[in-house]
Design an enzyme around this catalytic site. Structure first.
Site, mmCIF file in Angstrom:
data_model
loop_
_atom_site.group_PDB
_atom_site.id
_atom_site.type_symbol
_atom_site.label_atom_id
_atom_site.label_comp_id
_atom_site.label_asym_id
_atom_site.label_seq_id
_atom_site.Cartn_x
_atom_site.Cartn_y
_atom_site.Cartn_z
ATOM 1 N N ARG A 1 -30.166 -85.931 139.110
ATOM 2 C CA ARG A 1 -29.891 -85.053 140.104
ATOM 3 C C ARG A 1 -30.901 -83.863 140.248
ATOM 4 O O ARG A 1 -30.975 -83.078 141.099
ATOM 5 C CB ARG A 1 -28.496 -84.311 139.664
ATOM 6 C CG ARG A 1 -27.694 -85.269 139.634
ATOM 7 C CD ARG A 1 -25.926 -84.568 139.368
ATOM 8 N NE ARG A 1 -25.744 -83.781 140.261
ATOM 9 C CZ ARG A 1 -24.670 -82.825 140.293
ATOM 10 N NH1 ARG A 1 -23.881 -83.096 139.382
ATOM 11 N NH2 ARG A 1 -24.357 -82.340 141.359
ATOM 12 N N PRO B 1 -25.040 -81.229 130.026
ATOM 13 C CA PRO B 1 -25.700 -80.790 128.820
ATOM 14 C C PRO B 1 -25.339 -79.362 128.620
ATOM 15 O O PRO B 1 -25.704 -78.562 129.322
ATOM 16 C CB PRO B 1 -27.197 -81.170 128.650
ATOM 17 C CG PRO B 1 -27.467 -81.360 130.206
ATOM 18 C CD PRO B 1 -26.086 -81.553 131.001
ATOM 19 N N GLU B 2 -24.694 -79.127 127.395
ATOM 20 C CA GLU B 2 -24.249 -77.864 127.212
ATOM 21 C C GLU B 2 -25.276 -77.430 125.941
ATOM 22 O O GLU B 2 -25.849 -78.373 125.335
ATOM 23 C CB GLU B 2 -22.604 -77.496 126.640
ATOM 24 C CG GLU B 2 -21.948 -77.832 127.877
ATOM 25 C CD GLU B 2 -21.774 -76.530 128.762
ATOM 26 O OE1 GLU B 2 -22.293 -75.506 128.515
ATOM 27 O OE2 GLU B 2 -21.114 -76.852 129.983
ATOM 28 N N HIS C 1 -35.822 -92.153 138.237
ATOM 29 C CA HIS C 1 -35.483 -90.723 137.726
ATOM 30 C C HIS C 1 -36.368 -90.374 136.562
ATOM 31 O O HIS C 1 -36.019 -89.312 135.968
ATOM 32 C CB HIS C 1 -34.127 -90.619 137.505
ATOM 33 C CG HIS C 1 -33.260 -91.026 138.674
ATOM 34 N ND1 HIS C 1 -33.005 -90.589 139.813
ATOM 35 C CD2 HIS C 1 -32.136 -91.939 138.320
ATOM 36 C CE1 HIS C 1 -32.225 -91.296 140.659
ATOM 37 N NE2 HIS C 1 -31.663 -92.180 139.765
ATOM 38 N N LYS D 1 -15.604 -52.866 129.751
ATOM 39 C CA LYS D 1 -15.754 -53.884 130.883
ATOM 40 C C LYS D 1 -14.087 -54.307 131.202
ATOM 41 O O LYS D 1 -13.393 -54.369 130.220
ATOM 42 C CB LYS D 1 -16.332 -55.133 130.250
ATOM 43 C CG LYS D 1 -17.795 -54.813 130.188
ATOM 44 C CD LYS D 1 -18.706 -56.297 130.534
ATOM 45 C CE LYS D 1 -19.870 -56.268 130.658
ATOM 46 N NZ LYS D 1 -20.874 -55.337 130.399
#
Ligand code: ZN
Length: 271
Positions: free
Chosen positions: A109, A2-3, A90, A151
């Site tokens: 997981r 999931p983002e 789960h 940077k």
């Protein structure tokens, strides 16, 4: 995985069922997540949920006593189910509400997190050093330029650095750099203001579009049958290494950058 868009769509999906509801129980079946789940039954039972917010990829469930901080990790999902819905494999945690529903956390997981925080949430070690939210005005070309000044790292690594801006995962970093015509290995501190503006705009548009799309495919958070999946999107570069560029037709290049798959067009994207 999931983002940010999945987390935001999850927030939008679950919030209406949680806000103003009293917590009557907290059931922890397996507390061995990324960090041990604290037994906060005493703190949270009897509390009313005030808000469901998101910061980066953390969901923040606020009560007057404190905030439950949830992260979906690699494979986590949240659903709103009627009390008594049989437990499946789960299904690690239930937050049970007075309205006869529960918020169920499933995570095969177990890289997800379910934590408790009584400080103002900004002070929590996981949240304290996060950069601005990409979809707010706090993320803008000026702020971005200041954060990148001097940077020498590749721009893609900076874009994915949560201290600079939160929630831009690998897929979105690839797509936004393509949309802005910037090579992923371009030296971050040397990109001019005009191109940084394009990149900031691309990040906002791509994330907003993904949330909009996800909102239509993932709208049902109350379905006990199907788990809310992660949505597929129309992608220009991610997962398309070797295929032809949607702009110029030449093959897309694929490299590893910071251990992450990076796909770009060597013609359309420049340093
Ligand atoms: Zn191209």
């Amino acid at each position: 995985m999931p983002e940010l868009p999945e987390v935001e769509v999850t927030r939008q999906g679950i919030a209406p069922f949680l806000i103003d509801q009293k917590v009557v129980d907290l059931v922890i079946r397996n507390g061995a997540l990324r960090w041990p789940v604290p037994d906060i039954a005493k703190q949270i039972i009897g509390q009313t949920i005030q808000q469901v917010r998101r910061r980066a990829k953390y969901l923040l469930i606020d009560t007057a006593a404190g905030t439950t901080v949830v992260h979906l990790g690699m494979s986590g999902s949240l659903r709103i189910l009627p009390l008594g819905t049989p437990v499946e494999k789960h299904d690690h945690i239930d937050l049970v509400l007075a309205n006869g529903r529960l918020l169920r956390f499933n995570d095969p997981r177990r890289f997800g997190a379910w934590l408790w925080c009584e400080l103002p949430e900004e002070a929590h070690p996981l949240l304290a050093k996060l950069g601005p939210e990409p979809l707010t005005p706090a993320f803008n070309a000026q702020q971005f330029a200041a954060a990148l000044a001097g940077k020498t790292k590749a721009i893609k690594l900076c874009l994915m650095d949560n201290h600079i801006v939160v929630g831009v995962g690998n897929i979105y970093a690839n797509e936004a750099l393509f949309a802005a015509g910037i090579h992923p290995e371009a030296e971050a501190g040397k990109i001019d203001a005009e191109r940084l503006t394009l990149l900031v705009t691309a990040v906002k548009q791509i994330l907003a579009q993904a949330i909009k799309q996800g909102g239509t495919t993932l709208k049902d958070f109350t379905n006990a049958e199907g788990k809310p999946g992660y949505f597929a999107q129309q992608l220009h570069v991610y997962g398309r290494g070797g295929q032809s560029c949607s702009q110029c037709g030449l093959p897309l290049s694929e490299i590893r950058l910071g251990q992450r798959t990076t796909v770009f067009c060597g013609t359309c994207q420049s340093r």
